[in-house]
Design an enzyme around this catalytic site. Structure first.
Site, PDB file in Angstrom:
ATOM      1  N   THR A  48       0.827  -1.200   0.000  1.00  0.00           N
ATOM      2  CA  THR A  48       0.000   0.000   0.000  1.00  0.00           C
ATOM      3  C   THR A  48       0.860   1.248   0.000  1.00  0.00           C
ATOM      4  O   THR A  48       0.451   2.293  -0.514  1.00  0.00           O
ATOM      5  CB  THR A  48      -0.929  -0.002   1.240  1.00  0.00           C
ATOM      6  OG1 THR A  48      -1.642  -1.238   1.280  1.00  0.00           O
ATOM      7  CG2 THR A  48      -1.925   1.143   1.192  1.00  0.00           C
ATOM      8  N   TYR A 136       5.529 -12.561   5.188  1.00  0.00           N
ATOM      9  CA  TYR A 136       4.466 -11.994   4.362  1.00  0.00           C
ATOM     10  C   TYR A 136       4.169 -12.934   3.205  1.00  0.00           C
ATOM     11  O   TYR A 136       4.984 -13.091   2.296  1.00  0.00           O
ATOM     12  CB  TYR A 136       4.925 -10.628   3.858  1.00  0.00           C
ATOM     13  CG  TYR A 136       3.926  -9.776   3.127  1.00  0.00           C
ATOM     14  CD1 TYR A 136       2.609 -10.151   2.919  1.00  0.00           C
ATOM     15  CD2 TYR A 136       4.320  -8.529   2.649  1.00  0.00           C
ATOM     16  CE1 TYR A 136       1.715  -9.339   2.258  1.00  0.00           C
ATOM     17  CE2 TYR A 136       3.439  -7.694   1.981  1.00  0.00           C
ATOM     18  CZ  TYR A 136       2.148  -8.096   1.782  1.00  0.00           C
ATOM     19  OH  TYR A 136       1.266  -7.280   1.122  1.00  0.00           O
ATOM     20  N   LYS A 165       1.734 -12.684   8.008  1.00  0.00           N
ATOM     21  CA  LYS A 165       0.694 -11.906   7.328  1.00  0.00           C
ATOM     22  C   LYS A 165       0.252 -12.738   6.138  1.00  0.00           C
ATOM     23  O   LYS A 165       1.004 -12.917   5.166  1.00  0.00           O
ATOM     24  CB  LYS A 165       1.181 -10.543   6.852  1.00  0.00           C
ATOM     25  CG  LYS A 165       0.069  -9.778   6.111  1.00  0.00           C
ATOM     26  CD  LYS A 165       0.524  -8.469   5.485  1.00  0.00           C
ATOM     27  CE  LYS A 165      -0.650  -7.812   4.749  1.00  0.00           C
ATOM     28  NZ  LYS A 165      -0.253  -6.579   4.023  1.00  0.00           N
TER      29      LYS A 165
END
Length: 299
Positions: A48, A136, A165
């Site tokens: 993001t 991740y 994550k």
């Protein structure tokens, strides 16, 4: 001692100035905005945050600014992954020295490493930087899905990895990790449209882009779910769901900035090669936001 992570960690957008540089002042203001609206932690320099469009020095700058501005009010876990192990170590050590509480490591992408190589990457970076790692899983980008057997192998290799994550988008996989690895590692869910069932099932939280424009609502969904107030959490989740669905289909970082602009939070424009949403998509998103009544206009 680093702070334990949990709850809603904002995947922080990176504001850019008119000349295209990182807008440090806007970033500092945004950190304050997120903390003041209840976020439990911050993750700068992630997807993001458009990390792939930042230079190495800019990534360090963003991480330093966020850690400095947070000033210990909430944990900060910068995303420090790279296609080069040496660079990931450099970024992770820099983050640790700056006062980060953990680092989020996306595995090397583009040319997918083998399973063994990914395990060695997470272990090597975490041990070299001496900081807790969030592994991740982003299979849509990396080309490899990290499942429960993978994490079992990883945990046998190193104790540097403390969190996951999971951005697989699979609620079944999220449940499998939460239910069957919960005694060994905490799972954060990174897929917007499944966060509520994941919270209800015992997820540690979410590393999430939507708090950039709906911080109070994202925090409320988590806190209500954790308190067993599922009906109230569902009401908010349903209110946001069409926006969350839009983000996942239209270019997440770009759409997040457009959503922020629509509610009154100016995060600048995306950096090339990413561009603003086409006019028709921006109109569609603005309409969805208007239907929710979301606003965070600043004076």
């Amino acid at each position: 001692m680093t702070k334990k992570l949990g709850g809603i960690l904002a995947a922080v957008s990176t504001p850019f100035a008119q000349d295209g540089s990182v807008d440090e002042g806007a970033l500092r203001n945004h950190v304050d905005f997120l903390i003041e609206n209840g976020l439990h932690g911050l993750v700068p320099g992630g997807s993001t945050g458009e990390f792939a469009a930042l230079t190495l020095d800019e990534r360090k700058l963003v991480n330093t600014v966020v850690i400095d501005q947070a000033a210990g009010r909430v944990p900060v876990a910068p995303q420090t992954g790279s296609t080069r192990t040496a660079e990931a170590i450099e970024l992770s050590r820099h983050a640790a020295d700056a006062g980060a509480d953990a680092v989020l490591l996306v595995q090397p992408f583009y040319e997918a490493p083998t399973r063994h190589e990914v395990i060695e990457y997470f272990a090597t970076v975490g041990e070299a930087a001496n900081i807790p790692v969030i592994a991740y899983n982003l299979p849509g980008v990396t080309g490899m899905n990290l499942d429960r057997p993978f994490y079992r192998e990883l945990l046998e290799r190193t104790d540097a990895v403390k969190y996951i994550k999971d951005t697989s988008g699979s609620i079944e996989q999220a449940f499998d990790l939460i239910f069957n690895l919960g005694d060994a590692i905490d799972t954060f869910v990174g897929w917007d449209t499944i966060v509520l069932p994941a919270f209800s099932a015992g997820a540690a939280g979410s590393i999430w882009g939507a708090p950039n424009f709906a911080p109070k609502e994202c925090v409320a969904i988590y806190e209500l779910a954790k308190a067993g107030k599922y009906t109230e959490a569902l009401e908010i989740f349903k209110r946001l769901w069409n926006i969350l669905d839009f983000l996942g289909k239209e270019g997440y970082a770009v759409a997040t900035k457009a959503a922020a602009q629509a509610v009154g939070v100016d995060l600048g424009v995306p950096r090339a090669p990413y561009g603003e949403l086409p006019a028709d998509k921006k109109e569609e998103l603005t309409k969805l936001i208007a239907e929710t009544g979301l606003t965070y206009a600043r004076s």
